[in-house]
Write a protein that holds these residues in place. Structure first.
Motif, PDB file in Angstrom:
ATOM      1  N   ASP A  64       4.568   2.219 -36.724  1.00 26.71           N
ATOM      2  CA  ASP A  64       5.564   2.971 -35.659  1.00 26.71           C
ATOM      3  C   ASP A  64       5.105   3.557 -34.258  1.00 26.71           C
ATOM      4  O   ASP A  64       5.863   3.771 -33.627  1.00 26.71           O
ATOM      5  CB  ASP A  64       6.194   4.200 -36.510  1.00 26.71           C
ATOM      6  N   ARG A  88       9.349  -2.603 -47.093  1.00 27.96           N
ATOM      7  CA  ARG A  88       9.313  -1.590 -46.088  1.00 27.96           C
ATOM      8  C   ARG A  88       9.007  -2.039 -44.632  1.00 27.96           C
ATOM      9  O   ARG A  88       9.642  -1.624 -43.666  1.00 27.96           O
ATOM     10  CB  ARG A  88       8.652  -0.292 -46.576  1.00 27.96           C
ATOM     11  N   ARG A  92      11.563  -2.403 -41.462  1.00 31.83           N
ATOM     12  CA  ARG A  92      11.547  -1.567 -40.359  1.00 31.83           C
ATOM     13  C   ARG A  92      11.121  -2.150 -39.112  1.00 31.83           C
ATOM     14  O   ARG A  92      11.584  -1.869 -38.131  1.00 31.83           O
ATOM     15  CB  ARG A  92      10.407  -0.299 -40.663  1.00 31.83           C
ATOM     16  N   HIS A  93      10.279  -3.323 -39.221  1.00 29.07           N
ATOM     17  CA  HIS A  93       9.689  -4.057 -38.214  1.00 29.07           C
ATOM     18  C   HIS A  93       9.811  -5.589 -38.456  1.00 29.07           C
ATOM     19  O   HIS A  93       8.906  -6.229 -39.048  1.00 29.07           O
ATOM     20  CB  HIS A  93       8.115  -3.632 -37.822  1.00 29.07           C
ATOM     21  N   LYS A 283      11.417  11.357 -36.378  1.00 27.06           N
ATOM     22  CA  LYS A 283      12.349  10.477 -36.361  1.00 27.06           C
ATOM     23  C   LYS A 283      13.634  11.449 -36.999  1.00 27.06           C
ATOM     24  O   LYS A 283      14.112  11.083 -38.040  1.00 27.06           O
ATOM     25  CB  LYS A 283      12.055   9.365 -37.624  1.00 27.06           C
ATOM     26  N   ASN A 297      17.476   6.957 -36.663  1.00 24.35           N
ATOM     27  CA  ASN A 297      17.091   5.771 -36.577  1.00 24.35           C
ATOM     28  C   ASN A 297      17.181   5.028 -35.479  1.00 24.35           C
ATOM     29  O   ASN A 297      18.444   4.473 -35.156  1.00 24.35           O
ATOM     30  CB  ASN A 297      17.405   4.753 -37.497  1.00 24.35           C
TER      31      ASN A 297
END
Length: 383
Positions: A64, A88, A92-93, A283, A297
């Motif tokens: 992140d 995960r 997220r990426h 976040k 987000n």
């Protein structure tokens, strides 16, 4: 302990980086320190930048907070129990490729990893040449995807990237950076003089990435008073201040999965910089008048025409926020530094005039010479 990489294949010298490929940023995730060291040394020997994490939580924090191209994920048997970290990361990426590494060499384990989103599966022990070939394939795939996105955008507009026009070396470099940054959720700092089209760059990053269907929300930090910016970004509760007749959701929450573009970020008050930093790190945000935090987000793109390093030295901009925003920076060159693009822009402008007014216009050679010689202060638009 069984070696993770076959010693016979490990060089005692540092070879040149992978030929005809871009260098990768490699994150190694393993609870075993000795394995992290071995993998890290192997990645460095191949010319890649490496970092490591011993827990999934630490790994997600690294991902992140900095650019990562490839993750080498050490999974203990049974493999299916260790794939949650992979899911995960991919959730997220999605632009990050993951290589799963395990002592379990069954076809079933490899299939499970691939179904969970792994790019490749390596069985320990493996040789340096196996790792090299795997990373070469990933580098080639990333290069192909980047070039393909650029070609697709150029097909939409034969003179540039999407709505952006230009064929100069400066613009070609900018297109490559836009294509790369569009696949990441990391903050991007867009630098350039007033009128160089920084918001256009931000839109190109957002709409050419995997989150193009999510909101893109621009905010001009220089045109709103600090109290209004705070309410706009973070929201407020009913009765938080005079005139707050109802609860309002902030733009950082409204964007949900999309992008907030903070134009003229250098004009943001220092106290609001602290709140923005917390939103990026944790976040989450706290609306004005509320005692509860709200998860967010959102991807942050920021732009400025100011020298933020000088602002940091003068105490008007937080150093920690500058580092957080400056994960990747794109400089937009003014027209006087890319004069070869001026005829393309002029042709586009005349084409738009022809469509609007129904008659064709042309520029004389002398008029074009004047346009190319002009310094275009305060403009330099890309479109």
């Amino acid at each position: 302990m069984t070696a993770a990489i076959a010693p016979s294949a490990f060089p005692i010298f540092r070879p040149h980086p992978i030929e005809n490929s871009c260098l990768l940023t490699l994150l190694i995730i393993s609870p075993d320190r000795s394995l992290r060291d071995v993998y890290g040394e192997a990645g460095s020997a191949l010319g890649h930048a490496t970092s490591s994490a011993d827990t999934p939580e630490q790994a997600l924090y690294v991902i992140d907070s900095q650019t990562v191209d490839v993750v080498l994920l050490d999974v203990k048997p049974p493999v299916f129990r260790g794939l949650e970290t992979l899911r995960r990361i991919r959730s997220r990426h999605p632009g990050i490729e993951v290589i799963v590494v395990s002592v379990c060499g069954t076809a079933e384990s490899a299939v499970q990893a691939m179904k969970a989103g792994a790019h490749d599966y390596l069985t320990k022990p493996f040789s340096l040449s196996e790792l090299k070939l795997t990373l070469e394939r990933i580098a080639a795939d990333l290069r192909f995807k980047t070039n393909n996105r650029m070609r697709c955008e150029k097909l939409k507009n034969g003179q540039g990237f999407g709505a952006i026009i230009g064929r100069s070396a400066e613009m070609e470099k900018l297109y490559r950076l836009i294509a790369k940054s569009s696949q990441s959720s990391h903050p991007v700092l867009i630098l350039g003089e007033t009128g160089t089209g920084k918001e256009l760059i931000a839109r190109a990053i957002h709409y050419s990435g995997p989150w193009r269907d999510k909101p893109f929300i621009p905010v001009d930090c220089g045109s709103l008073v600090p109290t209004l910016i705070e309410s706009e970004l973070f929201g407020h509760t009913k009765g938080a201040f005079t005139g707050a007749n109802q609860t309002k959701e902030g733009l950082l929450a409204t964007a949900d999965g999309g992008t907030v573009f903070l134009d003229e970020i250098g004009e943001l008050a220092v106290d609001l910089q602290a709140k923005l930093l917390r939103a990026l790190q944790e976040k989450e945000i706290r609306p004005v008048g509320s005692i509860k935090s709200v998860p967010v987000n959102v991807r942050i793109l920021a732009a400025t025409n100011r020298d933020l390093e000088q602002a940091v030295a003068q105490g008007s901009f937080r150093l920690d926020l500058f580092y957080r925003l400056n994960v990747l920076n794109l400089r937009v060159a003014p027209l006087r530094e890319r004069r070869q693009d001026i005829p393309l822009l002029a042709a586009k402008f005349l084409e738009q005039c022809s469509r609007c007014y129904g008659c064709k216009h042309e520029l004389s050679d002398e008029a074009m010479r004047v346009l190319v010689a002009h310094d275009w202060p305060g403009t330099g638009k890309l479109h």
